[in-house]
Motif scaffolding. Structure first.
Motif, PDB file in Angstrom:
ATOM      1  N   PHE A  44     -30.540  12.636   6.867  1.00  0.00           N
ATOM      2  CA  PHE A  44     -30.556  11.521   5.919  1.00  0.00           C
ATOM      3  C   PHE A  44     -29.848  11.905   4.619  1.00  0.00           C
ATOM      4  O   PHE A  44     -30.192  11.417   3.543  1.00  0.00           O
ATOM      5  CB  PHE A  44     -31.993  11.082   5.632  1.00  0.00           C
ATOM      6  N   SER A  45     -28.828  12.757   4.739  1.00  0.00           N
ATOM      7  CA  SER A  45     -28.052  13.164   3.567  1.00  0.00           C
ATOM      8  C   SER A  45     -26.553  12.973   3.745  1.00  0.00           C
ATOM      9  O   SER A  45     -25.789  13.235   2.825  1.00  0.00           O
ATOM     10  CB  SER A  45     -28.328  14.642   3.228  1.00  0.00           C
ATOM     11  N   CYS A 342     -36.976  16.112   8.883  1.00  0.00           N
ATOM     12  CA  CYS A 342     -36.067  15.171   8.217  1.00  0.00           C
ATOM     13  C   CYS A 342     -35.341  15.885   7.086  1.00  0.00           C
ATOM     14  O   CYS A 342     -35.990  16.431   6.182  1.00  0.00           O
ATOM     15  CB  CYS A 342     -36.832  13.974   7.659  1.00  0.00           C
ATOM     16  N   LEU A 344     -33.221  15.849   3.789  1.00  0.00           N
ATOM     17  CA  LEU A 344     -32.834  15.048   2.637  1.00  0.00           C
ATOM     18  C   LEU A 344     -32.419  15.979   1.512  1.00  0.00           C
ATOM     19  O   LEU A 344     -32.941  17.084   1.386  1.00  0.00           O
ATOM     20  CB  LEU A 344     -33.987  14.154   2.159  1.00  0.00           C
ATOM     21  N   ILE A 361     -31.446   9.488  -0.291  1.00  0.00           N
ATOM     22  CA  ILE A 361     -31.547   9.151   1.122  1.00  0.00           C
ATOM     23  C   ILE A 361     -30.336   8.298   1.504  1.00  0.00           C
ATOM     24  O   ILE A 361     -30.062   7.283   0.854  1.00  0.00           O
ATOM     25  CB  ILE A 361     -32.849   8.382   1.402  1.00  0.00           C
ATOM     26  N   LEU A 375     -38.841   8.729   9.450  1.00  0.00           N
ATOM     27  CA  LEU A 375     -38.699   9.052   8.027  1.00  0.00           C
ATOM     28  C   LEU A 375     -39.833   8.425   7.230  1.00  0.00           C
ATOM     29  O   LEU A 375     -40.424   9.077   6.346  1.00  0.00           O
ATOM     30  CB  LEU A 375     -37.355   8.562   7.515  1.00  0.00           C
TER      31      LEU A 375
END
Length: 384
Positions: A44-45, A342, A344, A361, A375
């Motif tokens: 998620f980056s 996850c 980030l 995010i 997430l």
């Protein structure tokens, strides 16, 4: 103070503020997964908003281009580095985005720096949104022109600054979608105020091109055609590089005076081949479908995060900043989420203002609905 002491003190201050930047070597950093060796996290980056970095047609186009042209361009475009592949990509970009000309640059940073450095002179004025990208503000501050900054997305403040007497020309600079807050500029209002003052508008649409509207970006979505449009290919296009869209005369001027363009080795022709394929995908029905998937992910995430009580910005884009505040809890939250699978990125000052450290995010069309739900689950657990 010695050179070494100066360097050591600066690094010590960054460490003490928990603001030290650290690079992480990864096996794969774009797409749905971030991989490091045998480990993987939901990613998620990444700015790979449409998930095109792994697209088989684009990968094949690069391979075909490398077979035809080799691995490098061999020089500046003003010497031997400008190939028919570059020429074809520039023509396709100009046609798709509705401009007479497009000029390719090796990066968005270089495109912004080159354009401002070449066009602005003593007596001119640059009026930039206060939250404009570092490449824009640095170029403006190094320019002999006067730099003024207007309050973020504030048309009234912009108009006040435009009304002040100036000896030369005025250039208004903004982003289409802002990289750290994810919000959109009111481009129609900014364009109208700029033109009423006989100024020119320059829009860096790095985070809007390919994503907004029908893929032509923030300006097309708002019915605006700035004199200078900068698009980059490291986000929705899934590659790298940039282009400046402009008039014939401006293009010829930049070819004569833009030092970044004149003295840099041109991007590899194979990259230009891949970019032309990426452009075709972005503007196709498949691109429409990927944009719709991304839109659904954004809505799903925002609804869930707000129900959990997390503080978000007003962003409706793929960039969804989750504001934490101070550096230490932001880093701790990022680490807890990584432990739950996850990935980030914690963004801290000086990249963002003090007291607004955040998790930046980013959602992509490569994600699945289950990824968004996962997430939200780990954010719920971290919040509790």
């Amino acid at each position: 103070m010695s050179w070494q002491q100066k360097i050591d003190d600066s690094l010590m201050q960054r460490r003490a503020a928990q603001a030290l930047r650290v690079r992480l070597p990864v096996s794969q950093g774009a797409g749905r997964w971030l991989r490091q060796g045998d480990a993987r996290w939901l990613n998620f980056s990444s700015n790979d908003y449409l998930g095109l970095s792994q697209h088989p047609q684009i990968v094949a186009a690069w391979q075909q281009g490398a077979s035809q042209y080799g691995t490098g361009s061999g020089g500046s475009g003003h010497v031997t580095g400008y190939s028919v592949a570059h020429q074809a990509l520039e023509a396709a970009l100009a046609d798709r985005l509705g401009y007479p000309r497009a000029l390719l640059f090796i990066s968005g940073f270089a495109a912004n720096q080159a354009t401002i450095a070449a066009l602005l002179h003593k007596g001119d004025r640059i009026i930039a949104d206060r939250l404009s990208h570092a490449s824009l503000l640095e170029a403006a501050s190094l320019s002999p022109a006067e730099l003024r900054r207007f309050t973020h997305n504030d048309g009234e403040h912009l108009q006040t600054l435009l009304a002040k007497p100036v000896a030369g020309q005025q250039l208004v600079v903004t982003e289409g979608i802002f990289s750290m807050d994810g919000d959109s500029a009111p481009l129609a209002d900014i364009a109208a105020r700029t033109r009423s003052a006989n100024g020119w508008l320059m829009v860096d649409d790095a985070h809007g091109i390919g994503v907004c509207g029908d893929g032509r970006g923030s300006c097309a979505a708002q019915g605006v055609k700035p004199e200078l449009l900068v698009v980059t290919f490291g986000k929705a296009f899934g590659l790298s590089g940039a282009a400046v869209l402009c008039s014939d005369s401006v293009a010829e001027y930049l070819l004569q005076f833009a030092r970044h363009l004149i003295y840099s080795t041109a991007m590899p022709p194979a990259q230009a081949v891949a970019l032309q394929t990426a452009l075709a995908v972005v503007m196709s029905e498949e691109g429409d479908a990927r944009r719709e998937t991304l839109r659904q992910h954004i809505g799903r995430f925002r609804q869930g995060a707000q129900q959990l009580g997390w503080r978000l910005t007003s962003s409706e884009s793929a960039i969804q900043p989750l504001i934490v505040g101070e550096n230490a809890p932001t880093l701790a939250l990022a680490e807890r989420l990584r432990q739950q699978g996850c990935w980030l990125s914690a963004i801290r000052p000086p990249t963002v203002p003090a007291g607004t450290a955040r998790l930046r995010i980013t959602l992509t069309a490569a994600h699945l609905q289950d990824d968004i739900d996962r997430l939200l689950e780990v954010l719920d657990a971290a919040g509790r």
